[in-house]
Design a protein around this motif. Structure first.
Motif, PDB file in Angstrom:
ATOM      1  N   SER A  73       0.814  -1.211   0.000  1.00  0.00           N
ATOM      2  CA  SER A  73       0.000   0.000   0.000  1.00  0.00           C
ATOM      3  C   SER A  73       0.849   1.264   0.000  1.00  0.00           C
ATOM      4  CB  SER A  73      -0.939   0.007   1.209  1.00  0.00           C
ATOM      5  OG  SER A  73      -0.209   0.012   2.420  1.00  0.00           O
ATOM      6  N   GLN A  74       2.095   1.175   0.440  1.00  0.00           N
ATOM      7  CA  GLN A  74       2.985   2.333   0.398  1.00  0.00           C
ATOM      8  C   GLN A  74       3.601   2.518  -0.978  1.00  0.00           C
ATOM      9  OE1 GLN A  74       5.293   0.975   3.918  1.00  0.00           O
ATOM     10  NE2 GLN A  74       5.106   3.097   4.597  1.00  0.00           N
ATOM     11  N   LEU A  75       3.883   1.426  -1.645  1.00  0.00           N
ATOM     12  CA  LEU A  75       4.576   1.495  -2.925  1.00  0.00           C
ATOM     13  C   LEU A  75       3.651   1.746  -4.099  1.00  0.00           C
ATOM     14  CD1 LEU A  75       7.104  -1.446  -2.483  1.00  0.00           C
ATOM     15  CD2 LEU A  75       7.580   0.997  -2.349  1.00  0.00           C
ATOM     16  N   PHE A  76       2.419   1.194  -4.053  1.00  0.00           N
ATOM     17  CA  PHE A  76       1.550   1.228  -5.226  1.00  0.00           C
ATOM     18  C   PHE A  76       0.140   1.673  -4.851  1.00  0.00           C
ATOM     19  CE2 PHE A  76       4.379  -2.576  -5.493  1.00  0.00           C
ATOM     20  CZ  PHE A  76       5.292  -2.056  -6.393  1.00  0.00           C
ATOM     21  N   ASP A  87      -0.481  11.612  -2.507  1.00  0.00           N
ATOM     22  CA  ASP A  87      -1.001  10.432  -1.821  1.00  0.00           C
ATOM     23  C   ASP A  87       0.087   9.399  -1.526  1.00  0.00           C
ATOM     24  OD1 ASP A  87      -3.768  11.329  -1.930  1.00  0.00           O
ATOM     25  OD2 ASP A  87      -3.616  10.995  -4.087  1.00  0.00           O
ATOM     26  N   ASP A  88       1.344   9.779  -1.755  1.00  0.00           N
ATOM     27  CA  ASP A  88       2.487   8.919  -1.431  1.00  0.00           C
ATOM     28  C   ASP A  88       2.519   8.687   0.075  1.00  0.00           C
ATOM     29  OD1 ASP A  88       5.004   7.784  -1.000  1.00  0.00           O
ATOM     30  OD2 ASP A  88       5.984   9.050  -2.490  1.00  0.00           O
ATOM     31  N   ARG A  89       2.547   7.432   0.509  1.00  0.00           N
ATOM     32  CA  ARG A  89       2.561   7.105   1.931  1.00  0.00           C
ATOM     33  C   ARG A  89       3.979   6.942   2.471  1.00  0.00           C
ATOM     34  NH1 ARG A  89      -1.648   2.431   3.197  1.00  0.00           N
ATOM     35  NH2 ARG A  89      -0.983   3.028   5.304  1.00  0.00           N
ATOM     36  N   VAL A  90       4.971   7.250   1.632  1.00  0.00           N
ATOM     37  CA  VAL A  90       6.364   7.256   2.073  1.00  0.00           C
ATOM     38  C   VAL A  90       6.865   8.686   2.205  1.00  0.00           C
ATOM     39  CG1 VAL A  90       8.729   6.557   1.507  1.00  0.00           C
ATOM     40  CG2 VAL A  90       6.814   5.015   1.005  1.00  0.00           C
ATOM     41  N   VAL A  91       6.605   9.506   1.182  1.00  0.00           N
ATOM     42  CA  VAL A  91       7.060  10.893   1.154  1.00  0.00           C
ATOM     43  C   VAL A  91       5.844  11.808   1.257  1.00  0.00           C
ATOM     44  CG1 VAL A  91       8.320  12.643  -0.155  1.00  0.00           C
ATOM     45  CG2 VAL A  91       8.993  10.234  -0.310  1.00  0.00           C
ATOM     46  N   PRO A  92       5.669  12.523   2.360  1.00  0.00           N
ATOM     47  CA  PRO A  92       4.513  13.414   2.490  1.00  0.00           C
ATOM     48  C   PRO A  92       4.605  14.598   1.542  1.00  0.00           C
ATOM     49  CG  PRO A  92       5.985  13.658   4.366  1.00  0.00           C
ATOM     50  CD  PRO A  92       6.502  12.497   3.576  1.00  0.00           C
ATOM     51  N   ALA A  93       3.452  15.176   1.237  1.00  0.00           N
ATOM     52  CA  ALA A  93       3.402  16.303   0.308  1.00  0.00           C
ATOM     53  C   ALA A  93       4.266  17.468   0.781  1.00  0.00           C
ATOM     54  CB  ALA A  93       1.959  16.751   0.115  1.00  0.00           C
ATOM     55  N   ALA A  94       4.318  17.692   2.092  1.00  0.00           N
ATOM     56  CA  ALA A  94       5.142  18.786   2.625  1.00  0.00           C
ATOM     57  C   ALA A  94       6.617  18.570   2.308  1.00  0.00           C
ATOM     58  CB  ALA A  94       4.934  18.915   4.123  1.00  0.00           C
ATOM     59  N   ALA A  95       7.058  17.313   2.306  1.00  0.00           N
ATOM     60  CA  ALA A  95       8.454  17.025   1.984  1.00  0.00           C
ATOM     61  C   ALA A  95       8.742  17.296   0.514  1.00  0.00           C
ATOM     62  CB  ALA A  95       8.776  15.574   2.331  1.00  0.00           C
ATOM     63  N   PRO A 134      -1.810  13.084  -8.237  1.00  0.00           N
ATOM     64  CA  PRO A 134      -2.690  12.502  -7.213  1.00  0.00           C
ATOM     65  C   PRO A 134      -3.067  11.064  -7.547  1.00  0.00           C
ATOM     66  CG  PRO A 134      -3.424  14.705  -7.824  1.00  0.00           C
ATOM     67  CD  PRO A 134      -2.380  14.312  -8.824  1.00  0.00           C
ATOM     68  N   GLY A 135      -3.272  10.287  -6.489  1.00  0.00           N
ATOM     69  CA  GLY A 135      -3.763   8.925  -6.654  1.00  0.00           C
ATOM     70  C   GLY A 135      -2.700   7.889  -6.932  1.00  0.00           C
ATOM     71  N   MET A 136      -1.431   8.295  -6.979  1.00  0.00           N
ATOM     72  CA  MET A 136      -0.373   7.335  -7.256  1.00  0.00           C
ATOM     73  C   MET A 136       0.383   6.997  -5.977  1.00  0.00           C
ATOM     74  SD  MET A 136       1.102   8.528 -10.989  1.00  0.00           S
ATOM     75  CE  MET A 136       1.860   6.913 -11.240  1.00  0.00           C
ATOM     76  N   GLY A 137       1.066   5.841  -5.991  1.00  0.00           N
ATOM     77  CA  GLY A 137       1.876   5.426  -4.859  1.00  0.00           C
ATOM     78  C   GLY A 137       3.300   5.932  -4.976  1.00  0.00           C
ATOM     79  N   HIS A 138       4.170   5.439  -4.104  1.00  0.00           N
ATOM     80  CA  HIS A 138       5.558   5.897  -4.082  1.00  0.00           C
ATOM     81  C   HIS A 138       6.312   5.512  -5.350  1.00  0.00           C
ATOM     82  CE1 HIS A 138       9.365   7.137  -2.401  1.00  0.00           C
ATOM     83  NE2 HIS A 138       9.873   5.913  -2.555  1.00  0.00           N
ATOM     84  N   ASP A 139       6.092   4.296  -5.844  1.00  0.00           N
ATOM     85  CA  ASP A 139       6.800   3.816  -7.034  1.00  0.00           C
ATOM     86  C   ASP A 139       6.064   4.260  -8.300  1.00  0.00           C
ATOM     87  OD1 ASP A 139       8.717   2.689  -5.473  1.00  0.00           O
ATOM     88  OD2 ASP A 139       8.395   0.625  -6.141  1.00  0.00           O
ATOM     89  N   LEU A 140       6.203   5.527  -8.643  1.00  0.00           N
ATOM     90  CA  LEU A 140       5.476   6.074  -9.785  1.00  0.00           C
ATOM     91  C   LEU A 140       5.840   5.367 -11.081  1.00  0.00           C
ATOM     92  CD1 LEU A 140       5.637   8.530  -7.604  1.00  0.00           C
ATOM     93  CD2 LEU A 140       4.990   9.949  -9.537  1.00  0.00           C
ATOM     94  N   MET A 141       7.061   4.890 -11.205  1.00  0.00           N
ATOM     95  CA  MET A 141       7.508   4.278 -12.465  1.00  0.00           C
ATOM     96  C   MET A 141       6.935   2.885 -12.666  1.00  0.00           C
ATOM     97  SD  MET A 141       9.675   4.036  -9.855  1.00  0.00           S
ATOM     98  CE  MET A 141      10.730   2.893  -8.991  1.00  0.00           C
TER      99      MET A 141
END
Length: 273
Positions: free
Chosen positions: A165-168, A217-225, A241-248
């Motif tokens: 859920s964090q990556l995708f 919506d990345d659950r690893v890197v917050p928007a503020a970062a 929006p709506g994507m996970g950490h592993d955008l690629m």
């Protein structure tokens, strides 16, 4: 009168980085148009395969020579259990220096921090930081708050673990998510500690243009970062929006890579290269 500034790194010269076999995957356009090559740098636990899945071929299809390096100890590169961020940055600089033209460095996750360190040693045409994890106490506290079970082992020298859920996003088919997760490895312990607790990178050589992008919506890197990272380079982040950490690797992988290529086609710094 132009004043030259020389950065002395006597300690680094006295203790050179140990050589290692490096895996580099690539895709080239059918017609060579003289565009700058892209060098993709994956984050911790990922190898060059993460970009070979979609982004390398897509970039080549749009006329950009595209390469991805597996940092030492990752993917098909040689083992390096004691690797440091300095060694990872060395890998990037060495591969970039061997490309036919001045390269654009594209780092994902912790690979963005590696790129930031490499920029102090390599005069890149431009750089792109994708969902950047740029390290420091703020990164450590965020990781502990958002992913305590996966982060605590890393602080003790174990593997940093991220969940599906964090990556995708939920849009990615479960079979694809499991296939990608099964290929994840681990970074060296020293490099993990340096990521969580280390120093900021030195200023980039030549002040190349830098694009920062990620997902709110990345659950690893917050928007503020993402905002802080972009401000460091005098810009605002480009959000998906709506994507996970592993955008690629996520279901809508085309959107961020097309945004990167569109930005490069506008020639963000026409005076270079």
């Amino acid at each position: 009168m132009t004043q030259q500034v020389r950065i002395m790194r006597g300690w680094e010269w006295a203790r050179p980085v140990r050589p290692v076999r490096r895996e580099v995957l690539g895709a080239t356009p059918e017609v060579e148009e003289g565009r700058p090559p892209l060098l993709f740098v994956p984050g911790f636990g990922h190898g060059a395969w993460a970009f070979a899945e979609h982004w390398l071929g897509h970039a080549a299809g749009r006329g950009f020579p595209a390469y991805a390096v597996s940092l030492r100890g990752h993917g098909g590169s040689g083992p390096a259990p004691d690797a440091t961020l300095r060694a990872y940055a060395h890998d990037v600089v060495q591969v970039a220096a061997g490309l036919p033209r001045q390269a654009v460095l594209v780092g994902h996750g912790a690979g963005a921090l590696v790129v930031a360190h490499a920029l102090a040693r390599y005069p890149a045409r431009a750089a792109v930081l994708v969902a950047p994890v740029l390290g420091g106490w703020g990164t450590a506290l965020t990781a502990l708050r958002r992913n305590p079970l996966g982060t605590l082992p890393a602080l003790a020298g174990g593997r940093l673990r991220l969940s599906r859920s964090q990556l995708f996003s939920r849009e990615l088919p479960e079979a694809d998510a499991r296939r990608h997760a099964a290929r994840l490895g681990r970074a060296a312990r020293r490099a993990q500690w340096q990521l969580l607790l280390g120093r900021e990178p030195e200023p980039a050589v030549g002040e190349p243009p830098v694009l920062v992008l990620g997902s709110p919506d990345d659950r690893v890197v917050p928007a503020a970062a993402l905002t802080r990272a972009a401000r460091r380079y005098g810009s605002a982040p480009l959000l998906f929006p709506g994507m996970g950490h592993d955008l690629m690797l996520d279901a809508r992988w085309r959107e961020p890579v097309d945004a990167i290529l569109d930005w490069l086609e506008k020639d963000p710094d026409p005076g270079r290269g």
